[in-house]
Design a protein around this motif. Structure first.
Motif, PDB file in Angstrom:
ATOM      1  N   PRO A   1       0.721  -1.380  -0.059  1.00 43.51           N
ATOM      2  CA  PRO A   1       0.034   0.119   0.232  1.00 43.51           C
ATOM      3  C   PRO A   1       0.936   1.193   0.096  1.00 43.51           C
ATOM      4  CG  PRO A   1      -0.967  -1.359   1.628  1.00 43.51           C
ATOM      5  CD  PRO A   1       0.297  -2.296   0.955  1.00 43.51           C
ATOM      6  N   ALA A   2       1.874   1.320   0.709  1.00 45.86           N
ATOM      7  CA  ALA A   2       2.853   2.543   0.629  1.00 45.86           C
ATOM      8  C   ALA A   2       3.373   2.844  -0.557  1.00 45.86           C
ATOM      9  CB  ALA A   2       3.927   2.189   1.625  1.00 45.86           C
TER      10      ALA A   2
ATOM     11  N   VAL B   1       3.484   5.445  -6.129  1.00 48.01           N
ATOM     12  CA  VAL B   1       3.211   5.487  -7.431  1.00 48.01           C
ATOM     13  C   VAL B   1       1.851   6.102  -8.006  1.00 48.01           C
ATOM     14  CG1 VAL B   1       2.935   3.702  -9.387  1.00 48.01           C
ATOM     15  CG2 VAL B   1       4.522   3.073  -7.730  1.00 48.01           C
ATOM     16  N   ASP B   2       1.168   6.311  -7.285  1.00 50.59           N
ATOM     17  CA  ASP B   2      -0.114   7.079  -7.713  1.00 50.59           C
ATOM     18  C   ASP B   2       0.231   8.580  -7.718  1.00 50.59           C
ATOM     19  OD1 ASP B   2      -1.639   4.820  -7.982  1.00 50.59           O
ATOM     20  OD2 ASP B   2      -2.510   4.713  -6.307  1.00 50.59           O
ATOM     21  N   ASN B   3       1.192   8.769  -6.966  1.00 51.21           N
ATOM     22  CA  ASN B   3       1.544  10.418  -6.858  1.00 51.21           C
ATOM     23  C   ASN B   3       2.979  10.699  -7.409  1.00 51.21           C
ATOM     24  OD1 ASN B   3      -0.733  11.618  -5.053  1.00 51.21           O
ATOM     25  ND2 ASN B   3      -0.237   9.248  -4.158  1.00 51.21           N
ATOM     26  N   LEU B   4       3.041  10.416  -8.762  1.00 48.53           N
ATOM     27  CA  LEU B   4       4.475  10.626  -9.243  1.00 48.53           C
ATOM     28  C   LEU B   4       4.738  12.247  -9.528  1.00 48.53           C
ATOM     29  CD1 LEU B   4       4.677   7.637 -11.828  1.00 48.53           C
ATOM     30  CD2 LEU B   4       5.712   7.932  -9.667  1.00 48.53           C
ATOM     31  N   GLU B   5       3.490  13.013  -9.629  1.00 48.60           N
ATOM     32  CA  GLU B   5       3.806  14.364  -9.895  1.00 48.60           C
ATOM     33  C   GLU B   5       4.237  15.059  -8.464  1.00 48.60           C
ATOM     34  OE1 GLU B   5      -0.238  13.544  -7.836  1.00 48.60           O
ATOM     35  OE2 GLU B   5       0.931  12.639  -9.692  1.00 48.60           O
ATOM     36  N   LEU B   6       4.201  14.316  -7.419  1.00 46.10           N
ATOM     37  CA  LEU B   6       4.874  14.898  -6.151  1.00 46.10           C
ATOM     38  C   LEU B   6       6.379  14.354  -6.122  1.00 46.10           C
ATOM     39  CD1 LEU B   6       2.273  14.172  -3.369  1.00 46.10           C
ATOM     40  CD2 LEU B   6       2.606  16.300  -4.679  1.00 46.10           C
ATOM     41  N   VAL B   7       6.513  13.123  -6.638  1.00 46.26           N
ATOM     42  CA  VAL B   7       7.868  12.844  -6.678  1.00 46.26           C
ATOM     43  C   VAL B   7       8.647  13.575  -7.656  1.00 46.26           C
ATOM     44  CG1 VAL B   7       9.437  10.826  -7.500  1.00 46.26           C
ATOM     45  CG2 VAL B   7       7.188  10.534  -6.434  1.00 46.26           C
ATOM     46  N   ALA B   8       8.134  14.109  -8.728  1.00 43.42           N
ATOM     47  CA  ALA B   8       8.830  14.944  -9.811  1.00 43.42           C
ATOM     48  C   ALA B   8       9.208  16.658  -9.118  1.00 43.42           C
ATOM     49  CB  ALA B   8       7.795  15.278 -11.140  1.00 43.42           C
ATOM     50  N   ARG B   9       8.165  16.806  -8.457  1.00 44.85           N
ATOM     51  CA  ARG B   9       8.418  18.002  -7.398  1.00 44.85           C
ATOM     52  C   ARG B   9       9.432  18.088  -6.221  1.00 44.85           C
ATOM     53  NH1 ARG B   9       2.624  19.122  -8.470  1.00 44.85           N
ATOM     54  NH2 ARG B   9       2.483  18.849  -6.105  1.00 44.85           N
ATOM     55  N   ARG B  10       9.580  16.936  -5.860  1.00 47.59           N
ATOM     56  CA  ARG B  10      10.382  16.357  -4.793  1.00 47.59           C
ATOM     57  C   ARG B  10       9.741  16.881  -3.575  1.00 47.59           C
ATOM     58  NH1 ARG B  10      13.949  12.624  -5.465  1.00 47.59           N
ATOM     59  NH2 ARG B  10      15.017  13.433  -3.527  1.00 47.59           N
ATOM     60  N   ASP B  11       8.450  17.025  -3.532  1.00 47.21           N
ATOM     61  CA  ASP B  11       7.666  17.521  -2.312  1.00 47.21           C
ATOM     62  C   ASP B  11       7.513  16.008  -1.396  1.00 47.21           C
ATOM     63  OD1 ASP B  11       6.107  18.417  -0.436  1.00 47.21           O
ATOM     64  OD2 ASP B  11       4.409  18.994  -1.944  1.00 47.21           O
ATOM     65  N   LEU B  12       8.674  15.980  -0.715  1.00 50.52           N
ATOM     66  CA  LEU B  12       9.095  14.765   0.258  1.00 50.52           C
ATOM     67  C   LEU B  12       8.168  14.865   1.597  1.00 50.52           C
ATOM     68  CD1 LEU B  12      12.651  14.628   0.456  1.00 50.52           C
ATOM     69  CD2 LEU B  12      11.194  13.658  -1.208  1.00 50.52           C
ATOM     70  N   ALA B  13       7.575  15.937   2.010  1.00 48.45           N
ATOM     71  CA  ALA B  13       6.733  16.066   3.134  1.00 48.45           C
ATOM     72  C   ALA B  13       5.423  15.448   2.931  1.00 48.45           C
ATOM     73  CB  ALA B  13       6.670  17.658   3.752  1.00 48.45           C
ATOM     74  N   SER B  14       4.620  15.946   1.658  1.00 49.67           N
ATOM     75  CA  SER B  14       3.519  15.538   1.239  1.00 49.67           C
ATOM     76  C   SER B  14       3.526  13.825   0.690  1.00 49.67           C
ATOM     77  CB  SER B  14       3.054  16.082   0.124  1.00 49.67           C
ATOM     78  OG  SER B  14       2.989  17.641   0.310  1.00 49.67           O
ATOM     79  N   LEU B  15       4.741  13.472   0.462  1.00 44.85           N
ATOM     80  CA  LEU B  15       4.812  11.967   0.180  1.00 44.85           C
ATOM     81  C   LEU B  15       4.829  11.371   1.458  1.00 44.85           C
ATOM     82  CD1 LEU B  15       7.146  11.967  -2.886  1.00 44.85           C
ATOM     83  CD2 LEU B  15       4.752  11.183  -3.022  1.00 44.85           C
ATOM     84  N   ARG B  16       5.609  11.848   2.303  1.00 41.38           N
ATOM     85  CA  ARG B  16       5.734  11.105   3.641  1.00 41.38           C
ATOM     86  C   ARG B  16       4.134  10.695   4.076  1.00 41.38           C
ATOM     87  NH1 ARG B  16      10.561  13.956   4.488  1.00 41.38           N
ATOM     88  NH2 ARG B  16       9.333  15.504   5.868  1.00 41.38           N
ATOM     89  N   LYS B  17       3.564  11.825   4.299  1.00 43.32           N
ATOM     90  CA  LYS B  17       2.140  12.051   4.721  1.00 43.32           C
ATOM     91  C   LYS B  17       1.106  10.946   3.895  1.00 43.32           C
ATOM     92  CE  LYS B  17      -1.689  15.154   6.026  1.00 43.32           C
ATOM     93  NZ  LYS B  17      -2.327  16.550   5.853  1.00 43.32           N
ATOM     94  N   LEU B  18       1.299  11.008   2.689  1.00 49.69           N
ATOM     95  CA  LEU B  18       0.239  10.193   1.782  1.00 49.69           C
ATOM     96  C   LEU B  18       0.690   8.670   2.020  1.00 49.69           C
ATOM     97  CD1 LEU B  18       0.046  12.220  -1.558  1.00 49.69           C
ATOM     98  CD2 LEU B  18      -1.668  11.710   0.344  1.00 49.69           C
TER      99      LEU B  18
END
Length: 502
Positions: A230-231, A236-253
């Motif tokens: 699931p993690a 993978v479902d939020n690759l746009e955040l990976v491209a923006r290097r938004d690590l805080a939002s990725l950790r939360k999701l």
């Protein structure tokens, strides 16, 4: 006023594009490979043309190429005369090595006299060298690789037909770009059946093939590795955040800490986003330069034409005189006359093409002397009109000459059009700057920035203005995007992430 017919004599001027003039213009803009193919075609069609095997010396510094000479019959008893009589080419035989090689060969492997069955295509009896391409292994394409797997995995004829159609739609990167709804409607098959066949194809090698998006491609590869939890699915479902290097939002999701997220990102980077590129990729052809530039002892530059890029053809005057005496009908005489005119025109056109290319290249080298001596930062603004006015040619002629032509310099191989760049005004009223040189400065600035001092577009504009370049912020942003450099926010996140201690 009565309308009556009458004759009126008027004098006017008009430019008529004769077929030969149109062919000459076409010949001027051909690349070296296209020109060689064109000349080969003419050699097959025109019996009065002969290929000049020995390449002439390349003209240097505007030196005119020598005029074509009449073809002569080989001297009696010479090697060329013997080869022409026997139909044999001895050019690939090394006289010093051939006897030793024959002596070292086992007796069972030596050909018997008169027995040439062991020789490949293009043997001595054929007058050609061996066809090496016949021994090169064929590289399988992606479609062939998937079709072989489809034949083994799918037995139902209908499903196999659907699968074949899906395989044909997969692009070179391995993706299925067309919506399944449109495919099902075109095939007249149920959508769920098409989806089921696609699911089978997505299990083929290479892993990730047949995906409809980057997320699906990565998900297929993660499932194969048994890592699609699931993690990872949330990542993978939020690759746009990976491209923006938004690590805080990725950790939360994803519900993970910083260390787990770093491991997940490393695992994503190890996947193949374009699995289809492992098959059927086209062989990259090396660029063959038409002109070479090298430094002279006195500090100037020597411009030469590459002899290999100049096909040389000669007119067989001896053969023409021999055949012309035996021609009886008007049709034969007309045919010979047309062949002679075409042959003479082709030789003149090739020589004129070589002189024109050398003339244009020499002027470009003269204008861009700073680039050759000091690098891209000293590239000057240049356009076609400046070259045309300097050498006394039309602007369209210069454009045709620089198309598909390459020059080998001490700084690498460049297309001639590379040296034509737009001008950017100087802030202090001096000479204008080349757009390519400004792009080089922008890249150098960004490459030298530190993680704690990321340059924004406004800062780059200010630094360029201080160095004498008058440029707008939107122009800097356009050049940066053209260089595929991310924004300052994305660069800051990437560099801070790369320098974060493990």
């Amino acid at each position: 006023m009565a309308l009556t017919p009458k004759l009126v004599l008027r004098q006017s001027q008009s430019l008529v594009m004769t077929p030969q003039l149109m062919q000459a213009i076409k010949l001027l803009q051909l690349s070296s490979l296209d020109l060689a193919a064109y000349v080969d075609k003419e050699l097959e069609q025109n019996p009065l043309l002969e290929r000049h095997e020995q390449a002439p010396e390349a003209p240097v510094r505007g030196e005119e190429a020598p005029e074509p000479a009449a073809w002569e019959d080989p001297a009696p008893g010479s090697r060329a005369e013997i080869e022409s009589r026997l139909g044999t080419d001895f050019g690939n035989v090394f006289p010093d090595d051939a006897p030793q090689a024959a002596e070292r060969a086992p007796a069972a492997e030596r050909p018997e006299p008169g027995d040439w069955s062991g020789m490949g295509a293009g043997s001595a009896s054929a007058g050609e060298g061996a066809d090496l391409e016949a021994y090169v292994a064929e590289r399988p394409t992606l479609g062939d690789h998937l079709e072989r797997q489809l034949m083994l995995a799918v037995g139902d004829p209908t499903d196999r037909a659907i699968g074949q159609h899906l395989v044909d739609l997969i692009d070179a990167a391995g993706y299925l770009r067309e919506p399944l709804d449109d495919i099902a409607e075109r095939l007249g098959a149920p959508l769920d059946r098409v989806e089921r066949v696609l699911g089978v194809i997505q299990t083929f090698e290479p892993t990730g093939i047949g995906a409809r998006s980057l997320s699906e491609c990565l998900a297929i590869q993660l499932r194969e590795l048994n890592r699609f939890d699931p993690a990872m699915q949330a990542l993978v479902d939020n690759l746009e955040l990976v491209a923006r290097r938004d690590l805080a939002s990725l950790r939360k999701l994803c519900g993970v800490d910083a260390e787990d997220l770093a491991d997940m990102l490393d695992e994503i980077r190890r996947l193949d986003p374009k699995p289809g590129h492992a098959f059927g990729s086209e062989v990259v052809q090396a660029v063959a330069p038409d002109v070479t530039v090298r430094a002279a002892p006195d500090g100037s530059w020597i411009v030469e034409l590459v002899a290999d890029s100049l096909p040389r053809v000669l007119v067989n005057q001896t053969y023409y005189a021999k055949v012309a005496r035996s021609a009886k009908s008007d049709t034969e005489k007309t045919f010979l006359t047309e062949c002679l005119q075409t042959a003479n025109w082709l030789t003149r056109s090739l020589e004129q093409r070589a002189r024109t290319i050398l003339k244009v290249a020499t002027e470009i080298v003269r204008q861009q002397d700073g680039f050759l001596a000091y690098g891209v930062a000293h590239l000057k603004p240049l356009n076609l009109r400046m070259i045309a006015d300097a050498i006394g040619m039309h602007e369209s002629t210069v454009s045709r000459v620089t198309a598909n032509k390459y020059v080998a310099t001490p700084r690498g191989v460049f297309e001639l059009k590379y040296f034509f760049t737009a001008a950017i005004a100087s802030a202090d009223g001096g000479d204008a700057h080349s757009a390519e040189a400004v792009r080089h400065r922008i890249r150098a600035m960004i490459d030298a920035e530190s993680p704690d001092d990321i340059l924004s577009d406004d800062t780059i504009v200010k630094r360029l203005h201080d160095s004498g370049v008058e440029i707008a912020r939107r122009t800097v942003a356009k050049y940066r995007e053209g260089l595929r450099i991310p924004s300052s926010v994305q660069r800051r996140r990437e560099k801070q992430s790369a320098h974060r201690p493990a």
